[in-house]
Design a protein around this motif. Structure first.
Motif, short mmCIF file in Angstrom:
data_model
loop_
_atom_site.label_atom_id
_atom_site.label_comp_id
_atom_site.label_asym_id
_atom_site.label_seq_id
_atom_site.Cartn_x
_atom_site.Cartn_y
_atom_site.Cartn_z
N PRO A 103 -56.63 -80.04 -47.48
CA PRO A 103 -55.97 -78.84 -48.00
C PRO A 103 -55.52 -77.93 -46.85
O PRO A 103 -56.15 -77.90 -45.79
CB PRO A 103 -57.05 -78.16 -48.84
CG PRO A 103 -58.34 -78.79 -48.46
CD PRO A 103 -58.04 -80.13 -47.87
N ALA A 104 -54.44 -77.23 -47.10
CA ALA A 104 -53.86 -76.39 -46.05
C ALA A 104 -54.72 -75.13 -45.84
O ALA A 104 -55.38 -74.66 -46.76
CB ALA A 104 -52.45 -75.99 -46.45
N LEU A 105 -54.68 -74.63 -44.63
CA LEU A 105 -55.34 -73.37 -44.30
C LEU A 105 -54.41 -72.26 -44.78
O LEU A 105 -53.34 -72.04 -44.20
CB LEU A 105 -55.55 -73.27 -42.80
CG LEU A 105 -56.33 -72.07 -42.31
CD1 LEU A 105 -57.82 -72.27 -42.51
CD2 LEU A 105 -56.04 -71.79 -40.85
N GLU A 106 -54.83 -71.58 -45.83
CA GLU A 106 -53.96 -70.56 -46.41
C GLU A 106 -54.33 -69.18 -45.87
O GLU A 106 -55.08 -69.07 -44.91
CB GLU A 106 -54.06 -70.61 -47.93
CG GLU A 106 -53.61 -71.96 -48.49
CD GLU A 106 -53.67 -72.01 -50.02
OE1 GLU A 106 -54.23 -71.08 -50.63
OE2 GLU A 106 -53.18 -73.00 -50.58
N GLU A 107 -53.77 -68.16 -46.53
CA GLU A 107 -54.11 -66.79 -46.17
C GLU A 107 -55.10 -66.24 -47.17
O GLU A 107 -55.31 -66.81 -48.22
CB GLU A 107 -52.86 -65.91 -46.21
CG GLU A 107 -51.89 -66.17 -45.09
CD GLU A 107 -50.67 -65.27 -45.23
OE1 GLU A 107 -50.85 -64.05 -45.36
OE2 GLU A 107 -49.55 -65.79 -45.22
N GLU A 142 -59.43 -66.36 -43.78
CA GLU A 142 -58.92 -65.19 -43.06
C GLU A 142 -59.83 -63.97 -43.24
O GLU A 142 -60.37 -63.73 -44.32
CB GLU A 142 -57.51 -64.87 -43.61
CG GLU A 142 -56.78 -63.80 -42.83
CD GLU A 142 -55.36 -63.59 -43.33
OE1 GLU A 142 -55.04 -64.01 -44.45
OE2 GLU A 142 -54.56 -63.00 -42.57
N ARG A 158 -58.10 -68.63 -39.33
CA ARG A 158 -57.14 -67.69 -38.78
C ARG A 158 -57.85 -66.69 -37.88
O ARG A 158 -59.00 -66.34 -38.11
CB ARG A 158 -56.42 -66.97 -39.92
CG ARG A 158 -55.47 -67.89 -40.64
CD ARG A 158 -54.79 -67.23 -41.80
NE ARG A 158 -53.95 -68.21 -42.46
CZ ARG A 158 -52.69 -68.46 -42.10
NH1 ARG A 158 -52.13 -67.77 -41.13
NH2 ARG A 158 -52.00 -69.39 -42.71
N VAL A 163 -60.85 -73.57 -44.58
CA VAL A 163 -59.97 -73.61 -45.75
C VAL A 163 -60.54 -72.77 -46.90
O VAL A 163 -59.82 -72.09 -47.62
CB VAL A 163 -59.74 -75.07 -46.20
CG1 VAL A 163 -59.24 -75.15 -47.63
CG2 VAL A 163 -58.75 -75.75 -45.26
#
Lengths: 811, 328
Positions: B75-79, A707, A773, A703
């Protein structure tokens, strides 16, 4: 590290160059903040990027990746020119006054003895002038043109501030400001510490980068002193332990050498390791080499090792090349010369250069065994993950076995930190599923192979059958048993040489230090430098007394530091010629007229008279070396060499590519790119949010950095039409990756010799497994060439190109 | 009978291992949202504070990770959107956040990378509490901690309006407002906040407000000796001072640090809201008796049902954010 993490609090100036301690070693970095907070220490950061360390630095200067030697030689030149030299230290504790052979020389960026055919130097001339008495000739007046001092002055003469600016892209005024800050530490009561990591090692001349700083530290009188030293920040948990116990193809435990083909018997092996002193009365500690080696072989073969059979020397492997390192193994594998590969605690598909070549290499194996607590990309190299792992699974015939292991918290044992502390840890959790400890897995494999040899015979069975295996459960040696074996023990009663009636150590007891090891087969010890870690008093590594009566960060009763629980190496050099500490406020040891006393364990015989025995006892001359005799393949002084892939020619010798003696395989040479096609300099690094390729498996870490991205300057982004947060393609002559673009003012274009140089920063943490990701690593792009001395891949400076990518990573 | 836990004076010390009674009692509450008749506390707890020394922060995000772990948020895994800030903003699942600012110092000509840990400032005069129409949804203890009591929260978002620092975030599915609690549950049992405990450089420290101010003074002196003439403490008086304070190299320009308010004030709208409008709001909420409100405090929020909602949300979300690298 010559010093320890806790010692950094004693410094006056920290220079982080060739590393990024705040980013990659945040917990250790606390000692920098301690020094700043409590001593008013300053922090200098020299790095291609304004990084997390720079964010809390007092002064920052940019540098072009791969030009560190020029910078460091420039600082040495400046210190000499401005008399910022700790003269008492340099005169007495270094080889500055020694005379070097008349036929040694340096020209056009090369030293004498180069053979282009073999890409090797004949080092015959890189040697002192030796007198008839066997001792080195010296000129204490430093007038002789052949003394090291004059050779060094001549060698660094070219590295003017203007030259540094031209080669490194560091603005002259920034360079000079740093010189002044460093120069202040040439007084006896001010010290600088050097903190470096893979930013210096991952170059084709990595060892010379480090030598450059070591020489500067000698000039300032900063080796062996509190708050000084050369401090390598190890990048993996327990990578220090890995090298200590010799998990390298060319080493055996305790930094002893793996025998070579040219050393067919033990006496031949020992003949080049006599290490006779080069100065009168000097202690030359490697004269004990035979004791360490015999004790190692007694530990290895037990009763099978006898004086008659050379202590089992025949059963040790003999190298027919310098080393079977990763690059050589993977090159052989890519040619179909390897059938089976055990991959233990290693994820080469993300960590080793030229991933395309690796995938090819693994595809040619018959069997790949992966031992790891996590599901690694290496174990899944055959799975198609679109652009992230674009392979034709059906065409890969390699059988892959995954043997799940425990992770560090699910097993007990010692982890050796950068400061050489062996810190015992206890099992904190039970492993999931069928995971087993690495010891148990290896013991099971060993016992099965042994059984095959016993039942079926085979070629050269002795190395397998003669191994001593004295563990309570032969299928599961415990950490305690192995630790005791590494420490060593008496195999017979050890008597006092002066009085054979006195037994110093009864048979069967653990020894308390390597001083007890013998070369007659009466002691066993698997790793001489670890002697003292598990004695008759128990597990010294498990000690957890954090008291520090001297306040010097010594913490003598916390864990165990090799060698001999010494916290600062060469600490004899923290005192002047009479044994008085250079700085009375910072005392490690001192001479009381009869013996060395103080909070640390003296790095010299405890009764050695300070005026008689030099402090650097691991060198036969007893001094430290500005001029390195014979140990470095690429020269006795560091000389500027460009990376193999460089945007500019070497101004010292435009025809020279990279390091002239670094090994490079044919195919990898062909895979190198040039700056006309690949004009941008790429450099790889870690981020604080992740630990290598492990923590992408953890949601919380994922988190915080979800990426894969690359970092570029605003100028390069504008030139290429790249948007912040946009998608880009980055490619080298070996592969391509897609990433998000972090466009930042923390990276600036540099001007080198009138040419604008752009840097592309590529962090290492993403792959196609785990919670983060999917992404790539810089190893898809990096070249397969390594340091000339230790083969660390050149990940910190290679060439790429970049462009905006619309559709992203579509296979 | 278990001992009452001591009031923590540091986050560095290891916690006591024996079970202890909470030292944050309902009777230590000094202010309650939408409630006027809060009983006079029997004792005054020592005022506490978290000190964030921006000049020592390396932006490692250990504080963020510790916050997620301790509070068990998801928490969300974002970009990656081109910056180091992740998640990109505070969320109902991310109570603290490193905010990174690139700054060219015009005085020195030097580049600076300013990194500030954002999160609830625990104002002495909390705008969120003033704005809140739900009785007992926001409370302040006599040690200065401002806590959200989710069981009493109606998710209206007025606290967001009331906050001069833009901190609270409304949980879309749980319909409650969330923010840093200053680890009131840890403080209650003698421990400092999780973020301060995890901080490797001691950039975050915790203790009595008095101690923290004294510590800040030493740091400011050090920074001034290094050429930061405007170094200072951020303890804004517009909100009566705060129980989270910053040491800033450029205390004359707080807004350099990712928009930290130069002079935070509670919005006049919210100040006005305190009058007749608030009474109306309280009427809507049923004007619960103070006793009932405080009873609600004793029973801590029912995390189970909330957690279930979160998990449900994650499951729903996963359909959209399958681990494909955002390429689909």
């Amino acid at each position: 590290m010559t010093n320890s993490w806790t010692d950094i609090k004693n410094t006056d100036l920290v220079i982080i160059m060739g590393g990024n301690a705040a980013e990659a070693h945040p917990c250790g970095f606390k000692w920098v903040t301690e020094a700043k907070h409590n001593r008013g220490a300053k922090l200098i950061v020299v790095d291609p990027r304004f990084n997390r360390s720079a964010s809390v630095a007092d002064y920052y200067a940019p540098i072009r990746p791969g030009s560190d030697i020029a910078f460091l030689m420039g600082v040495i030149r400046w210190c000499i020119e401005n008399d910022k030299v700790q003269w008492d230290y340099v005169r007495n504790f270094t080889n500055m006054s020694y005379l070097v052979r008349e036929d040694f020389g340096w020209q056009d960026g090369m030293f004498t003895g180069y053979d282009e055919e073999t890409r090797n130097y004949d080092q015959e001339s890189w040697e002192y002038q030796i007198g008839e008495d066997g001792y080195v000739l010296t000129d204490e007046t430093l007038q002789n043109p052949r003394c090291v001092w004059n050779l060094l002055k001549a060698h660094v003469d070219v590295y003017t501030p203007e030259f540094v600016e031209k080669v490194c892209g560091t603005p002259k005024e920034r360079f000079l400001k740093i010189c002044e800050m460093i120069g202040e530490c040439s007084t006896p009561d001010k010290t600088m510490t050097s903190m470096y990591a893979l930013g210096w090692t991952q170059h084709s001349k990595g060892a010379q980068n480090i030598r450059g700083m070591a020489m500067l530290q000698l000039l300032l009188g900063n080796i062996g002193v509190p708050g000084g030293g050369m401090n390598a920040l190890r990048g993996h948990s327990n990578i220090q332990g890995l090298t200590d116990v010799g998990l390298m193809s060319n080493l055996i435990p305790g930094y002893l050498a793996m025998p070579k083909d040219s050393e067919p018997d033990f006496e031949t092996y020992m003949s080049t390791r006599a290490n006779a002193p080069l100065r009168p009365n000097q202690m030359s500690y490697w004269q004990n080499y035979r004791k360490f080696m015999v004790s190692f072989m007694k530990s290895m073969w037990g009763d099978n090792a006898t004086a008659q059979n050379g202590w089992g020397y025949d059963w040790l492997p003999k190298l027919d090349v310098a080393e079977y390192d990763g690059m050589r193994m993977f090159d052989m594998m890519s040619k179909g010369e390897v059938n089976v590969y055990f991959c233990q605690g290693f994820n080469p598909i993300l960590s080793f250069p030229n991933r395309g070549k690796l995938t090819e290499a693994f595809s040619r194996l018959k069997l790949l065994v992966v031992m790891d607590p996590l599901e690694t990309e290496t174990a899944a190299f055959w799975e198609n993950h679109g652009a992230y792992n674009d392979v034709d699974s059906a065409s890969i015939q390699t059988e892959v076995l995954e043997l799940p292991t425990t992770c560090f918290a699910e097993d007990e044992g010692a982890t050796v930190n950068s400061g050489r502390w062996l810190q015992w840890h206890w099992k904190g959790a039970t492993q999931p599923g069928t995971a087993k400890t690495d010891n148990e897995i290896m013991a099971n494999i060993y016992q099965r192979v042994r059984k095959l040899y016993e039942e079926e015979g085979g070629k050269v069975p002795e190395p397998v059958l003669n191994v001593a295996w004295d563990y309570a459960d032969p299928l599961h040696p415990t950490a305690e048993e192995l630790a005791k074996e590494l420490n060593g023990k008496a195999l017979a009663d050890l008597t006092d040489p002066a009085d054979p009636e006195t037994v110093l150590r009864p048979a069967g007891q653990q020894i308390s230090g390597f001083g007890e090891l013998r070369d007659d087969g009466t002691t066993a010890g698997a790793c001489w430098i670890y002697a003292g870690c598990w004695t008759e008093d128990g597990n010294m590594m498990g000690r957890r007394d954090n008291s520090d009566p001297s306040g010097m960060g010594v913490h003598q009763n916390w864990s165990f530091a090799w060698p001999a629980n010494r916290r600062i190496l060469y600490n004899r050099a923290s005192c002047d010629l009479d044994g008085r500490p250079w700085d009375p406020e910072r005392v490690l040891i001192e001479w009381n007229g009869e013996r060395w006393v103080g909070p640390d364990v003296p790095d010299i015989a405890v009764t050695a008279n300070p005026r008689e025995v030099g402090p650097f006892i691991m060198n036969p001359e007893g001094t430290s070396r500005f001029f390195s005799r014979r140990l470095m393949r690429d020269g006795p002084f560091p000389t500027h060499m460009e990376p193999f892939e460089s945007p500019v020619a070497n101004p010292l010798n435009p025809s020279m590519r990279g390091n002239p003696v670094a090994r490079i395989f044919e195919r990898d040479l062909a895979d190198l790119g040039t700056s006309d096609e690949f004009p941008l300099v790429a450099t790889s690094y870690r981020l604080t949010e992740h630990f290598h390729y492990w923590t992408k498996h953890n949601v919380t870490n994922a988190v915080t950095q979800p990426e894969f991205f690359v970092e570029i300057s605003e100028e390069l982004a504008a030139e290429k039409g790249i948007q912040k947060g946009g998608r880009v393609r980055v490619w080298s002559n070996r592969g391509q990756v897609w990433a998000k673009a972090v466009v930042t003012r923390r990276i600036r274009p540099m001007v080198c010799d009138g040419k604008t140089i752009h840097v592309v920063g590529i962090p290492i943490h993403w792959g196609f497994k785990g919670a983060a990701r999917k992404g790539f690593g810089p190893n898809t792009l990096g070249p397969v060439v390594g340091d000339a001395n230790i083969s660390t891949p050149e990940f910190k400076a290679f060439l790429v190109n970049i462009e905006p990518a619309e559709g992203g990573a579509i296979a | 009978m278990k001992d009452l836990a001591p009031e923590p004076t540091t986050a560095q010390a290891n916690p006591p291992v024996q079970p202890m009674e909470s030292n944050l009692l309902p009777s230590d509450v000094v202010r309650v949202s939408a409630t006027s008749n809060v009983p006079q506390p029997e004792r005054q707890l020592t005022k506490v504070a978290k000190l964030i020394d921006v000049s020592k922060c390396i932006g490692c995000k250990a504080c963020q990770a510790a916050c997620v772990e301790w509070n068990d948020t998801h928490p969300a895994l974002e970009e990656n959107v081109g910056v180091y800030d992740n998640p990109h903003d505070l969320t109902p699942e991310m109570f603290t956040l490193m905010r990174f600012t690139e700054y060219e110092n015009p005085q020195t000509g030097d580049f600076e990378w300013l990194i500030r840990k954002d999160g609830c400032m625990h104002c002495e005069d909390p705008g969120c509490l003033k704005a809140c129409p739900a009785p007992g949804a926001i409370v302040q203890y006599s040690n200065g901690i401002v806590d959200f009591i989710s069981d009493n929260c109606i998710g209206c978002g007025y606290c967001v309006q009331g906050c001069p620092f833009d901190i609270p975030r409304i949980h879309k599915t749980a319909h409650v407002s969330k923010k840093c609690t200053l680890c009131s549950d840890r403080v209650a049992v003698g421990q400092g906040p999780a973020c301060a405990k995890a901080c490797p450089t001691e950039c975050i420290s915790f203790g009595t407000k008095e101690d923290m101010i004294a510590k800040a003074e030493g740091r400011i002196e050090d920074l001034k000796s290094r050429g930061y003439d405007n170094a200072g403490l951020y303890d804004p008086q517009g909100v009566g001072g705060t129980h989270v304070m910053y040491v800033l190299h450029h205390a004359d320009q707080p807004s350099l640090y990712a928009g930290l308010p130069d002079d935070p004030q509670i919005s006049p709208l919210v100040q006005g809201w305190k009058g007749p409008a608030k009474t109306a709001g309280m009427a809507v909420a049923g004007l619960a008796a103070a006793g009932a409100v405080l009873h609600g405090l004793l029973a801590r929020p029912n995390e189970v049902s909330e957690h279930e909602e979160q998990e449900a949300e994650v499951l729903v979300d996963q359909g959209g954010r399958d681990n494909d690298g955002g390429q689909a």
